[in-house]
Design a protein around this motif. Structure first.
Motif, PDB file in Angstrom:
ATOM      1  N   GLY A 109       0.814  -1.208   0.000  1.00 28.96           N
ATOM      2  CA  GLY A 109       0.000   0.000   0.000  1.00 28.96           C
ATOM      3  C   GLY A 109       0.844   1.253   0.000  1.00 28.96           C
ATOM      4  O   GLY A 109       0.464   2.269  -0.592  1.00 28.96           O
ATOM      5  N   ALA A 110       2.006   1.198   0.648  1.00 28.59           N
ATOM      6  CA  ALA A 110       2.892   2.363   0.700  1.00 28.59           C
ATOM      7  C   ALA A 110       3.687   2.527  -0.584  1.00 28.59           C
ATOM      8  O   ALA A 110       3.920   3.656  -1.038  1.00 28.59           O
ATOM      9  CB  ALA A 110       3.845   2.234   1.888  1.00 28.59           C
ATOM     10  N   LEU A 111       4.102   1.415  -1.194  1.00 31.78           N
ATOM     11  CA  LEU A 111       4.965   1.489  -2.372  1.00 31.78           C
ATOM     12  C   LEU A 111       4.211   1.888  -3.633  1.00 31.78           C
ATOM     13  O   LEU A 111       4.794   2.495  -4.533  1.00 31.78           O
ATOM     14  CB  LEU A 111       5.663   0.141  -2.585  1.00 31.78           C
ATOM     15  N   GLY A 112       2.925   1.545  -3.705  1.00 33.37           N
ATOM     16  CA  GLY A 112       2.142   1.916  -4.891  1.00 33.37           C
ATOM     17  C   GLY A 112       2.439   1.018  -6.087  1.00 33.37           C
ATOM     18  O   GLY A 112       3.258   0.092  -6.014  1.00 33.37           O
ATOM     19  N   TRP A 113       1.808   1.329  -7.201  1.00 33.10           N
ATOM     20  CA  TRP A 113       1.876   0.466  -8.383  1.00 33.10           C
ATOM     21  C   TRP A 113       2.469   1.151  -9.604  1.00 33.10           C
ATOM     22  O   TRP A 113       2.430   0.597 -10.706  1.00 33.10           O
ATOM     23  CB  TRP A 113       0.475  -0.073  -8.709  1.00 33.10           C
ATOM     24  N   LEU A 114       2.996   2.333  -9.441  1.00 27.11           N
ATOM     25  CA  LEU A 114       3.626   3.046 -10.549  1.00 27.11           C
ATOM     26  C   LEU A 114       5.034   3.471 -10.138  1.00 27.11           C
ATOM     27  O   LEU A 114       5.249   3.877  -8.982  1.00 27.11           O
ATOM     28  CB  LEU A 114       2.796   4.277 -10.929  1.00 27.11           C
ATOM     29  N   PRO A 115       6.023   3.352 -11.067  1.00 23.41           N
ATOM     30  CA  PRO A 115       5.928   2.818 -12.424  1.00 23.41           C
ATOM     31  C   PRO A 115       5.744   1.298 -12.421  1.00 23.41           C
ATOM     32  O   PRO A 115       6.230   0.624 -11.515  1.00 23.41           O
ATOM     33  CB  PRO A 115       7.269   3.198 -13.049  1.00 23.41           C
ATOM     34  N   LEU A 116       5.058   0.771 -13.422  1.00 30.68           N
ATOM     35  CA  LEU A 116       4.662  -0.633 -13.415  1.00 30.68           C
ATOM     36  C   LEU A 116       5.851  -1.579 -13.585  1.00 30.68           C
ATOM     37  O   LEU A 116       6.032  -2.512 -12.815  1.00 30.68           O
ATOM     38  CB  LEU A 116       3.625  -0.879 -14.509  1.00 30.68           C
ATOM     39  N   ARG A 117       6.626  -1.406 -14.654  1.00 28.97           N
ATOM     40  CA  ARG A 117       7.825  -2.203 -14.936  1.00 28.97           C
ATOM     41  C   ARG A 117       7.550  -3.712 -14.890  1.00 28.97           C
ATOM     42  O   ARG A 117       8.042  -4.439 -14.011  1.00 28.97           O
ATOM     43  CB  ARG A 117       8.946  -1.826 -13.977  1.00 28.97           C
ATOM     44  N   PRO A 118       6.779  -4.218 -15.850  1.00 30.73           N
ATOM     45  CA  PRO A 118       6.415  -5.647 -15.851  1.00 30.73           C
ATOM     46  C   PRO A 118       7.602  -6.586 -16.042  1.00 30.73           C
ATOM     47  O   PRO A 118       7.546  -7.742 -15.616  1.00 30.73           O
ATOM     48  CB  PRO A 118       5.425  -5.753 -17.015  1.00 30.73           C
ATOM     49  N   VAL A 119       8.682  -6.106 -16.669  1.00 28.90           N
ATOM     50  CA  VAL A 119       9.853  -6.973 -16.856  1.00 28.90           C
ATOM     51  C   VAL A 119      10.435  -7.366 -15.500  1.00 28.90           C
ATOM     52  O   VAL A 119      10.861  -8.508 -15.296  1.00 28.90           O
ATOM     53  CB  VAL A 119      10.915  -6.265 -17.724  1.00 28.90           C
ATOM     54  N   LEU A 120      10.441  -6.423 -14.572  1.00 32.66           N
ATOM     55  CA  LEU A 120      10.911  -6.735 -13.218  1.00 32.66           C
ATOM     56  C   LEU A 120      10.043  -7.799 -12.568  1.00 32.66           C
ATOM     57  O   LEU A 120      10.543  -8.698 -11.892  1.00 32.66           O
ATOM     58  CB  LEU A 120      10.901  -5.472 -12.354  1.00 32.66           C
ATOM     59  N   LEU A 121       8.730  -7.696 -12.775  1.00 31.37           N
ATOM     60  CA  LEU A 121       7.815  -8.679 -12.205  1.00 31.37           C
ATOM     61  C   LEU A 121       8.122 -10.069 -12.734  1.00 31.37           C
ATOM     62  O   LEU A 121       8.130 -11.053 -11.970  1.00 31.37           O
ATOM     63  CB  LEU A 121       6.371  -8.298 -12.520  1.00 31.37           C
ATOM     64  N   SER A 122       8.396 -10.187 -14.019  1.00 36.03           N
ATOM     65  CA  SER A 122       8.717 -11.493 -14.606  1.00 36.03           C
ATOM     66  C   SER A 122       9.976 -12.083 -13.984  1.00 36.03           C
ATOM     67  O   SER A 122      10.032 -13.273 -13.653  1.00 36.03           O
ATOM     68  CB  SER A 122       8.899 -11.354 -16.123  1.00 36.03           C
ATOM     69  N   SER A 123      10.997 -11.257 -13.787  1.00 36.68           N
ATOM     70  CA  SER A 123      12.252 -11.740 -13.208  1.00 36.68           C
ATOM     71  C   SER A 123      12.055 -12.173 -11.758  1.00 36.68           C
ATOM     72  O   SER A 123      12.550 -13.226 -11.339  1.00 36.68           O
ATOM     73  CB  SER A 123      13.316 -10.635 -13.284  1.00 36.68           C
ATOM     74  N   VAL A 124      11.333 -11.368 -10.996  1.00 40.49           N
ATOM     75  CA  VAL A 124      11.087 -11.706  -9.590  1.00 40.49           C
ATOM     76  C   VAL A 124      10.259 -12.982  -9.484  1.00 40.49           C
ATOM     77  O   VAL A 124      10.535 -13.862  -8.663  1.00 40.49           O
ATOM     78  CB  VAL A 124      10.383 -10.532  -8.868  1.00 40.49           C
ATOM     79  N   ALA A 125       9.231 -13.104 -10.316  1.00 37.79           N
ATOM     80  CA  ALA A 125       8.374 -14.291 -10.286  1.00 37.79           C
ATOM     81  C   ALA A 125       9.176 -15.550 -10.608  1.00 37.79           C
ATOM     82  O   ALA A 125       8.987 -16.599  -9.969  1.00 37.79           O
ATOM     83  CB  ALA A 125       7.220 -14.129 -11.276  1.00 37.79           C
ATOM     84  N   ALA A 126      10.083 -15.463 -11.568  1.00 36.60           N
ATOM     85  CA  ALA A 126      10.903 -16.624 -11.927  1.00 36.60           C
ATOM     86  C   ALA A 126      11.813 -17.026 -10.777  1.00 36.60           C
ATOM     87  O   ALA A 126      11.932 -18.216 -10.439  1.00 36.60           O
ATOM     88  CB  ALA A 126      11.731 -16.299 -13.171  1.00 36.60           C
ATOM     89  N   ALA A 127      12.449 -16.043 -10.142  1.00 37.51           N
ATOM     90  CA  ALA A 127      13.357 -16.344  -9.034  1.00 37.51           C
ATOM     91  C   ALA A 127      12.603 -16.938  -7.847  1.00 37.51           C
ATOM     92  O   ALA A 127      13.027 -17.943  -7.256  1.00 37.51           O
ATOM     93  CB  ALA A 127      14.092 -15.064  -8.610  1.00 37.51           C
ATOM     94  N   PHE A 128      11.450 -16.334  -7.495  1.00 37.27           N
ATOM     95  CA  PHE A 128      10.676 -16.826  -6.363  1.00 37.27           C
ATOM     96  C   PHE A 128      10.083 -18.197  -6.675  1.00 37.27           C
ATOM     97  O   PHE A 128      10.028 -19.068  -5.801  1.00 37.27           O
ATOM     98  CB  PHE A 128       9.569 -15.829  -6.004  1.00 37.27           C
ATOM     99  N   GLY A 129       9.618 -18.397  -7.907  1.00 35.32           N
ATOM    100  CA  GLY A 129       9.063 -19.691  -8.289  1.00 35.32           C
ATOM    101  C   GLY A 129      10.091 -20.801  -8.168  1.00 35.32           C
ATOM    102  O   GLY A 129       9.787 -21.902  -7.676  1.00 35.32           O
ATOM    103  N   PHE A 130      11.316 -20.510  -8.591  1.00 35.99           N
ATOM    104  CA  PHE A 130      12.395 -21.501  -8.498  1.00 35.99           C
ATOM    105  C   PHE A 130      12.685 -21.850  -7.048  1.00 35.99           C
ATOM    106  O   PHE A 130      12.803 -23.021  -6.673  1.00 35.99           O
ATOM    107  CB  PHE A 130      13.649 -20.963  -9.184  1.00 35.99           C
TER     108      PHE A 130
END
Length: 222
Positions: A109-130
């Motif tokens: 809630g404090a960090l907000g959702w902008l800027p979106l930067r979906p490429v970062l989300l993909s990298s984080v999701a891959a690392a956490f998924g692994f």
């Protein structure tokens, strides 16, 4: 002359912030000096462990500029302190994880959702998924889904922290490292310096997230 004036105007603010962080650093020093045995859970251990986070919550509430961080970061820190108390007792691990999940939702809630930067989300999701994939076979029955959900929330926090950049990004990374080491130390294999790594990265992460509440004020001063 203008640059010198700006520097002199910033110095008191920086000094004041440093003074307000003295209780946090003092309580951290107390924790590491006492280094109470983790095998002997009790209310003294709980208080010593969560005291630095309570100091940060007070700092964030009194030092924050106007904005989402003024409300959500102190709330997240208080939930973290509650999680610290629960984690002192191994049989309350699930409650501790739930308290930290709520803390991370506050940070979102404090960090907000902008800027979106979906490429970062993909990298984080891959690392956490692994990493979660490595943990799953080692988890006790009934913890698979809670750990997955917690990791998903923590991953979102890391994504938003990295998108924001600066000290907040470092705080998000350190929080992820702290939780990753905690999970490995708890469920896979005890690590000799595990507790030290967990607590140093944890306190550092929380301090950087608390400091993010004053970034907006510093930017306006510039």
């Amino acid at each position: 002359m203008v640059a010198r004036g700006k520097e002199s105007g910033r110095t008191p603010d920086t000094l004041l912030l440093a003074l307000r962080l003295v209780p946090f650093f003092a309580s951290c020093a107390l924790y590491f000096l006492l280094w109470l045995p983790s095998e002997e859970p009790g209310w003294t251990s709980a208080l010593v462990k969560c005291l630095p986070i309570l100091c940060l919550a007070f700092f964030a509430r009194t030092s924050a500029s106007q904005g989402p961080g003024r409300r959500f970061i102190p709330m997240g820190l208080l939930c973290s302190a509650l999680g610290d108390v629960f984690l002192i007792w191994p049989n309350l691990f699930l409650f501790g994880m739930a308290a930290f999940a709520v803390a991370h939702l506050c940070y979102l809630g404090a960090l907000g959702w902008l800027p979106l930067r979906p490429v970062l989300l993909s990298s984080v999701a891959a690392a956490f998924g692994f990493y979660v994939g490595l943990l799953q076979p080692q988890l006790p029955p009934g913890l698979g889904l809670p750990v997955f959900l917690y990791a998903a929330i923590l991953g979102l926090v890391l994504w938003r922290a990295l998108a924001r950049g600066g000290p907040t990004a470092i705080g998000g990374l350190l929080f992820s490292v702290s939780d990753a080491v905690l999970a490995w130390d708890t469920f896979v294999r005890p690590l000799l310096p595990g507790r030290l790594i967990i607590m140093v990265t944890y306190y550092s992460a929380q301090a950087l997230l608390a400091l993010s509440t004053v970034e907006a004020r510093a930017s306006k001063a510039d």
